[in-house]
Design a protein around this motif. Structure first.
Motif, PDB file in Angstrom:
ATOM      1  N   PRO A   1       0.921  -1.232  -0.151  1.00 58.09           N
ATOM      2  CA  PRO A   1       0.115  -0.077   0.043  1.00 58.09           C
ATOM      3  C   PRO A   1       0.861   1.294  -0.116  1.00 58.09           C
ATOM      4  O   PRO A   1       0.412   2.521  -0.858  1.00 58.09           O
ATOM      5  CB  PRO A   1      -0.969  -0.071   1.096  1.00 58.09           C
ATOM      6  N   ASP A   2       1.927   1.347   0.872  1.00 59.95           N
ATOM      7  CA  ASP A   2       2.744   2.586   0.765  1.00 59.95           C
ATOM      8  C   ASP A   2       3.439   2.859  -0.409  1.00 59.95           C
ATOM      9  O   ASP A   2       3.937   3.960  -0.762  1.00 59.95           O
ATOM     10  CB  ASP A   2       3.544   2.611   2.073  1.00 59.95           C
ATOM     11  N   ARG A   3       3.608   1.823  -1.118  1.00 58.72           N
ATOM     12  CA  ARG A   3       4.330   2.130  -2.499  1.00 58.72           C
ATOM     13  C   ARG A   3       3.373   2.044  -3.666  1.00 58.72           C
ATOM     14  O   ARG A   3       3.789   2.757  -4.663  1.00 58.72           O
ATOM     15  CB  ARG A   3       5.197   0.511  -2.729  1.00 58.72           C
ATOM     16  N   SER A   4       2.259   1.438  -3.599  1.00 57.02           N
ATOM     17  CA  SER A   4       1.465   1.454  -4.720  1.00 57.02           C
ATOM     18  C   SER A   4       0.469   2.439  -4.655  1.00 57.02           C
ATOM     19  O   SER A   4      -0.396   2.959  -5.662  1.00 57.02           O
ATOM     20  CB  SER A   4       0.713   0.122  -5.049  1.00 57.02           C
ATOM     21  N   GLY A   5       0.121   2.902  -3.570  1.00 62.31           N
ATOM     22  CA  GLY A   5      -1.196   3.955  -3.473  1.00 62.31           C
ATOM     23  C   GLY A   5      -2.343   3.203  -3.656  1.00 62.31           C
ATOM     24  O   GLY A   5      -3.564   3.710  -3.667  1.00 62.31           O
ATOM     25  N   LEU A   6      -2.506   1.629  -3.086  1.00 65.93           N
ATOM     26  CA  LEU A   6      -3.844   1.090  -3.129  1.00 65.93           C
ATOM     27  C   LEU A   6      -3.775   0.165  -1.689  1.00 65.93           C
ATOM     28  O   LEU A   6      -2.634  -0.462  -1.514  1.00 65.93           O
ATOM     29  CB  LEU A   6      -3.644   0.062  -4.437  1.00 65.93           C
TER      30      LEU A   6
ATOM     31  N   ILE B   1      -3.506   4.307 -10.834  1.00 66.24           N
ATOM     32  CA  ILE B   1      -4.153   4.306 -12.252  1.00 66.24           C
ATOM     33  C   ILE B   1      -3.138   4.914 -13.561  1.00 66.24           C
ATOM     34  O   ILE B   1      -3.187   3.831 -14.291  1.00 66.24           O
ATOM     35  CB  ILE B   1      -5.567   5.100 -12.131  1.00 66.24           C
ATOM     36  N   ALA B   2      -2.770   6.140 -13.290  1.00 68.29           N
ATOM     37  CA  ALA B   2      -1.936   6.354 -14.448  1.00 68.29           C
ATOM     38  C   ALA B   2      -0.557   5.566 -14.606  1.00 68.29           C
ATOM     39  O   ALA B   2      -0.207   5.379 -15.938  1.00 68.29           O
ATOM     40  CB  ALA B   2      -1.448   7.890 -14.008  1.00 68.29           C
ATOM     41  N   ASN B   3      -0.038   4.857 -13.576  1.00 65.78           N
ATOM     42  CA  ASN B   3       1.144   4.071 -13.767  1.00 65.78           C
ATOM     43  C   ASN B   3       0.906   2.554 -14.275  1.00 65.78           C
ATOM     44  O   ASN B   3       1.927   1.817 -14.181  1.00 65.78           O
ATOM     45  CB  ASN B   3       2.235   4.373 -12.737  1.00 65.78           C
ATOM     46  N   GLY B   4      -0.460   2.193 -14.095  1.00 67.97           N
ATOM     47  CA  GLY B   4      -0.802   0.784 -14.466  1.00 67.97           C
ATOM     48  C   GLY B   4      -0.789  -0.127 -13.340  1.00 67.97           C
ATOM     49  O   GLY B   4      -1.263  -1.287 -13.406  1.00 67.97           O
ATOM     50  N   MET B   5      -0.407   0.448 -12.142  1.00 70.71           N
ATOM     51  CA  MET B   5      -0.412  -0.548 -11.036  1.00 70.71           C
ATOM     52  C   MET B   5      -1.721  -1.008 -10.494  1.00 70.71           C
ATOM     53  O   MET B   5      -2.020  -2.302 -10.247  1.00 70.71           O
ATOM     54  CB  MET B   5       0.079   0.136  -9.683  1.00 70.71           C
ATOM     55  N   ALA B   6      -2.865  -0.242 -10.710  1.00 73.49           N
ATOM     56  CA  ALA B   6      -4.165  -0.508 -10.541  1.00 73.49           C
ATOM     57  C   ALA B   6      -4.564  -1.543 -11.390  1.00 73.49           C
ATOM     58  O   ALA B   6      -5.383  -2.761 -10.838  1.00 73.49           O
ATOM     59  CB  ALA B   6      -5.138   0.622 -10.502  1.00 73.49           C
ATOM     60  N   ALA B   7      -4.242  -1.561 -12.651  1.00 74.99           N
ATOM     61  CA  ALA B   7      -5.038  -2.671 -13.433  1.00 74.99           C
ATOM     62  C   ALA B   7      -4.131  -3.977 -13.398  1.00 74.99           C
ATOM     63  O   ALA B   7      -4.627  -4.887 -13.265  1.00 74.99           O
ATOM     64  CB  ALA B   7      -4.532  -2.016 -15.109  1.00 74.99           C
ATOM     65  N   ARG B   8      -2.765  -3.791 -13.014  1.00 74.56           N
ATOM     66  CA  ARG B   8      -2.256  -5.018 -12.440  1.00 74.56           C
ATOM     67  C   ARG B   8      -2.687  -5.770 -11.380  1.00 74.56           C
ATOM     68  O   ARG B   8      -2.816  -6.993 -11.184  1.00 74.56           O
ATOM     69  CB  ARG B   8      -0.558  -4.753 -12.295  1.00 74.56           C
ATOM     70  N   VAL B   9      -3.161  -4.954 -10.410  1.00 74.28           N
ATOM     71  CA  VAL B   9      -3.796  -5.438  -9.236  1.00 74.28           C
ATOM     72  C   VAL B   9      -4.865  -6.337  -9.381  1.00 74.28           C
ATOM     73  O   VAL B   9      -5.423  -7.229  -9.133  1.00 74.28           O
ATOM     74  CB  VAL B   9      -3.840  -4.289  -8.136  1.00 74.28           C
ATOM     75  N   LEU B  10      -5.890  -5.376 -10.226  1.00 73.03           N
ATOM     76  CA  LEU B  10      -7.038  -5.858 -10.705  1.00 73.03           C
ATOM     77  C   LEU B  10      -7.072  -7.424 -11.216  1.00 73.03           C
ATOM     78  O   LEU B  10      -7.951  -8.003 -11.179  1.00 73.03           O
ATOM     79  CB  LEU B  10      -7.812  -4.751 -11.095  1.00 73.03           C
ATOM     80  N   ASP B  11      -6.154  -7.475 -12.229  1.00 73.33           N
ATOM     81  CA  ASP B  11      -5.946  -8.378 -12.976  1.00 73.33           C
ATOM     82  C   ASP B  11      -5.712  -9.619 -12.043  1.00 73.33           C
ATOM     83  O   ASP B  11      -6.360 -10.633 -12.367  1.00 73.33           O
ATOM     84  CB  ASP B  11      -4.861  -8.492 -14.090  1.00 73.33           C
ATOM     85  N   VAL B  12      -4.971  -9.687 -11.112  1.00 68.15           N
ATOM     86  CA  VAL B  12      -4.519 -10.663 -10.309  1.00 68.15           C
ATOM     87  C   VAL B  12      -5.843 -11.020  -9.287  1.00 68.15           C
ATOM     88  O   VAL B  12      -6.214 -12.042  -9.365  1.00 68.15           O
ATOM     89  CB  VAL B  12      -3.416 -10.436  -9.199  1.00 68.15           C
ATOM     90  N   LEU B  13      -6.499  -9.938  -8.906  1.00 70.17           N
ATOM     91  CA  LEU B  13      -7.614 -10.143  -7.803  1.00 70.17           C
ATOM     92  C   LEU B  13      -8.675 -10.872  -8.533  1.00 70.17           C
ATOM     93  O   LEU B  13      -9.691 -11.448  -8.022  1.00 70.17           O
ATOM     94  CB  LEU B  13      -7.839  -8.823  -7.235  1.00 70.17           C
ATOM     95  N   CYS B  14      -9.015 -10.469  -9.988  1.00 69.94           N
ATOM     96  CA  CYS B  14     -10.117 -10.878 -10.588  1.00 69.94           C
ATOM     97  C   CYS B  14     -10.311 -12.194 -11.069  1.00 69.94           C
ATOM     98  O   CYS B  14     -10.886 -12.781 -11.702  1.00 69.94           O
ATOM     99  CB  CYS B  14     -10.420 -10.013 -11.799  1.00 69.94           C
ATOM    100  N   GLU B  15      -9.211 -13.099 -10.745  1.00 67.78           N
ATOM    101  CA  GLU B  15      -8.943 -14.355 -10.927  1.00 67.78           C
ATOM    102  C   GLU B  15      -9.670 -15.362 -10.135  1.00 67.78           C
ATOM    103  O   GLU B  15     -10.082 -16.318 -10.316  1.00 67.78           O
ATOM    104  CB  GLU B  15      -7.359 -14.863 -11.132  1.00 67.78           C
TER     105      GLU B  15
END
Length: 186
Positions: A83-88, A118-132
């Motif tokens: 969280p402190d690195r990703s902002g999520l 969102i801008a750096n793509g971390m949100a998309a990477r995290v969501l891809d993992v969790l949506c499995e």
């Protein structure tokens, strides 16, 4: 009845031995805590939070000893997703009186203030993992809470009770079986 920590372990597995909070204290501010031994509102730093971390770490309340963010449990999330690195901040959410079956037990991904996930793509990477997983996933940007998983077509069918087309039948049936117990009583 199982406590939340046991349910989280059943859903996502145990806390990973090689993942620690380190300097991250996002949960100490972002989350609401309402337990018998401690309470604080969401978005307010814990009264025990100091510049060096938890000021009462050795004697912290049970809720603080037993709660772990999803990053600490999910090995497929990258190290940079802490969280402190990703902002999520990623947590399991339990809603006692859900508005729909996807709110009862779900994963909540919160975008922290000032985050560029969102801008750096971390949100998309995290969501891809969790949506499995067969677990509802919500994303909150502070203003809006959006259901990210299951897909809108599947969610609409699950919520409406409408028979699913052949291509979605098995997926809709799995969601209904797993989360039908959380449907609001009418």
């Amino acid at each position: 009845m199982q406590d939340a920590a046991d349910l989280e372990t059943n859903m996502l597995g145990p806390v990973l031995a090689d993942r620690s909070c380190g300097d991250c204290t996002a949960c100490c501010t972002v989350l609401q805590v309402a337990s018998p031994d401690f309470a604080k509102p969401a978005g307010v730093p814990c009264k025990h939070l100091t510049a060096a971390g938890c000021g009462i770490h050795a004697i912290r309340p049970h809720i603080c000893r037993s709660w772990f963010c999803v990053w600490r449990r999910e090995a497929d999330l990258p190290e940079a997703a802490r969280p402190d690195r990703s902002g999520l901040l990623i947590s399991i959410s339990f809603v006692p009186e859900p508005q729909n079956c996807f709110e009862g037990v779900s994963i909540n991904v919160r975008l922290l203030a000032g985050s560029d996930a969102i801008a750096n793509g971390m949100a998309a990477r995290v969501l891809d993992v969790l949506c499995e997983y067969l677990i509802p996933v919500w994303f909150s940007d502070g203003d809006e809470k959006m259901l990210m998983h299951p897909s809108p077509d599947v969610a609409r069918l699950v919520l409406s009770g409408t028979p699913a087309p052949t291509a979605l039948h098995d997926e809709v049936a799995a969601w209904r079986e797993q989360y039908g117990m959380f449907a609001p009583r009418r």
